[in-house]
Design an enzyme around this catalytic site. Structure first.
Site, PDB file in Angstrom:
ATOM      1  N   THR A 207      -2.932  -1.465   3.178  1.00  0.00           N
ATOM      2  CA  THR A 207      -1.984  -0.810   2.273  1.00  0.00           C
ATOM      3  C   THR A 207      -0.722  -0.402   3.005  1.00  0.00           C
ATOM      4  O   THR A 207      -0.736  -0.135   4.212  1.00  0.00           O
ATOM      5  CB  THR A 207      -2.605   0.450   1.628  1.00  0.00           C
ATOM      6  OG1 THR A 207      -2.991   1.372   2.657  1.00  0.00           O
ATOM      7  CG2 THR A 207      -3.795   0.097   0.766  1.00  0.00           C
ATOM      8  N   ASN A 209       1.772   2.615   3.091  1.00  0.00           N
ATOM      9  CA  ASN A 209       1.913   4.016   2.697  1.00  0.00           C
ATOM     10  C   ASN A 209       3.386   4.315   2.420  1.00  0.00           C
ATOM     11  O   ASN A 209       4.230   4.096   3.294  1.00  0.00           O
ATOM     12  CB  ASN A 209       1.416   4.950   3.808  1.00  0.00           C
ATOM     13  CG  ASN A 209      -0.078   5.107   3.784  1.00  0.00           C
ATOM     14  OD1 ASN A 209      -0.796   4.117   3.741  1.00  0.00           O
ATOM     15  ND2 ASN A 209      -0.549   6.341   3.799  1.00  0.00           N
ATOM     16  N   GLU A 256      -0.295   4.725  -1.780  1.00  0.00           N
ATOM     17  CA  GLU A 256      -0.644   3.545  -0.990  1.00  0.00           C
ATOM     18  C   GLU A 256      -0.630   2.299  -1.858  1.00  0.00           C
ATOM     19  O   GLU A 256      -1.264   2.264  -2.917  1.00  0.00           O
ATOM     20  CB  GLU A 256      -2.033   3.721  -0.371  1.00  0.00           C
ATOM     21  CG  GLU A 256      -2.137   4.885   0.594  1.00  0.00           C
ATOM     22  CD  GLU A 256      -3.528   5.009   1.187  1.00  0.00           C
ATOM     23  OE1 GLU A 256      -3.870   4.185   2.051  1.00  0.00           O
ATOM     24  OE2 GLU A 256      -4.277   5.911   0.746  1.00  0.00           O
TER      25      GLU A 256
END
Length: 309
Positions: A207, A209, A256
Site C-alpha cells: 500500500t 500511505n 492506505e
C-alpha cells in the site's frame, strides 16, 4: 484565471459580474451559478469575479467548530479555474470582516471595490453581520446603488437543494454515489506518499500511505473503498482503507491505497485519489491469514465494479 489573496488587491478597468460564498466542494449547485456568470461575461464587456473566503466563516465564528471542508484552498482554486471564471479573490475571513453590516459590505466592497454591474447568487444566500440580510435586501441595495441581482432558484438545480452540508453528510456515511452525484465529480484526496509499517507488501497487498497536510480536509467514513488514482499523470485503479488497522493494533488513523497491477516506487510523490464506491466497514480479524483472505475478496469486488465502468 487571476488569483487575488485580498479584496484590496483586486483591480479592474471593467465593471464586474460576480458571485460570492464559501463554494466548498464547487458542486453542481455552485456550477449553475458559475455558468451563469461566464455566460454574462462572454461579450467581454464585463469581467467575471468570484469572491470566496478562508478560513471558512464557521472556523472563525464558532469557537468549537469542527467543520471539515470538501476542498483545500488549492483544490477549490483548481475547480473554480476549470469553470472559466476570470478572477478569484480568496479573502482572509476574520471577526472584523464579519462585523460589516450588509450595507457597508455592499457599498464599500461590491460598489466601490468591484464596480459591480450584476450579482448572481443562490436561492438561500444570506450576508452581512450575523447573516441577517437576504435576497430582498440585496435587491433593494441593487436599486439604490444601480446594479442588477439575479437569483438561481432551487428548481434550477435539478429540483433538489444541493448543499455542501448534504455532501459532507453523505461522505461521513460512506454514500459515495450520492456525494459524487451532488459534486458532479468523484470526491478526491490529495496527499504525499509516506512510509508506513510496510505490512501490506508482506501479505501481497502493498500500500501507499497517503499523508494529507491540511487537517481541515474532510476524510470520509472509515472503511474500504474502490478508488481511482492519478500517479505520474496516469490513471491507476485500486482499493483504499481509511482506518486504524485493528488487526495489527494500529493506534492512529491512516489512509492506505493498494493500486492494482502497479509496483513503482512513489515515495514522497503527491498523488490524487478519487473515491468511487464504499465496499465495507473496517474490521478486526483473528489472524493475518483471515485479513489476507478478506483483502482478496475486496479486490475481487473492486475489480468487478471497475469492469462495469
Amino acid at each position: 484565471m487571476k488569483l487575488f489573496h485580498s479584496i484590496n488587491d483586486f483591480q479592474s478597468t471593467k465593471k464586474t459580474i460576480l458571485t460570492l460564498g464559501t463554494f466548498d466542494g464547487v458542486h453542481i449547485g455552485h456550477k449553475k451559478i458559475l455558468e451563469r456568470i461566464t455566460q454574462n461575461t462572454e461579450n467581454g464587456k464585463y469581467e467575471s469575479l468570484v469572491l470566496t473566503f478562508f478560513p471558512h466563516p464557521r472556523m472563525v465564528l464558532q469557537e468549537k467548530s469542527e467543520i471539515r471542508l470538501l476542498n483545500t484552498i488549492s483544490e477549490k482554486t483548481e475547480l473554480l479555474e476549470a469553470t472559466g471564471i476570470e478572477n478569484l479573490i480568496v479573502h482572509p475571513f476574520n471577526e472584523s470582516f464579519s462585523r460589516l453590516t450588509a450595507e457597508e459590505f455592499v457599498h464599500t466592497i461590491l460598489v466601490d471595490k468591484f464596480q459591480i454591474q450584476k450579482i448572481i447568487i443562490g436561492h438561500d444566500h444570506r450576508f452581512g453581520r450575523n447573516r441577517t440580510a437576504n435576497i430582498d435586501d440585496l435587491i433593494a441595495f441593487g436599486a439604490a446603488y444601480g446594479f442588477e441581482v439575479e437569483q438561481i432558484s432551487a428548481e434550477e438545480i435539478q429540483d433538489v437543494s444541493v448543499s455542501s452540508t448534504k455532501i459532507r453528510k453523505a461522505l461521513n456515511e460512506g454514500n459515495m454515489a450520492l456525494a459524487n452525484e451532488y459534486l458532479g465529480y468523484d470526491y478526491f484526496l490529495n496527499g504525499t506518499v509516506v512510509k508506513g509499517k510496510q505490512l501490506g507488501r508482506t501479505i501481497g497487498f502493498p500500500t501507499a500511505n497517503i499523508h494529507i497536510e491540511e487537517d481541515y480536509k474532510l476524510i470520509p467514513k472509515i472503511g474500504v473503498y474502490v478508488v481511482k488514482a492519478v500517479v505520474n499523470n496516469e490513471i491507476v485503479y485500486g482499493m483504499m482503507n481509511i482506518g486504524y488497522n485493528p488487526t495489527v493494533n494500529g493506534e492512529k488513523q491512516t489512509i492506505e491505497v493498494h493500486l492494482f497491477d502497479f509496483n513503482e516506487d512513489i515515495y514522497d510523490q503527491n498523488i490524487r485519489v478519487s473515491l468511487l464506491r464504499y465496499i465495507r466497514e473496517e474490521q478486526k480479524f483473528g489472524s493475518i491469514d483471515a485479513l489476507k483472505a478478506q483483502l482478496q475478496q475486496d479486490q475481487n469486488e473492486a475489480l468487478a465494479f471497475i469492469n462495469l465502468l
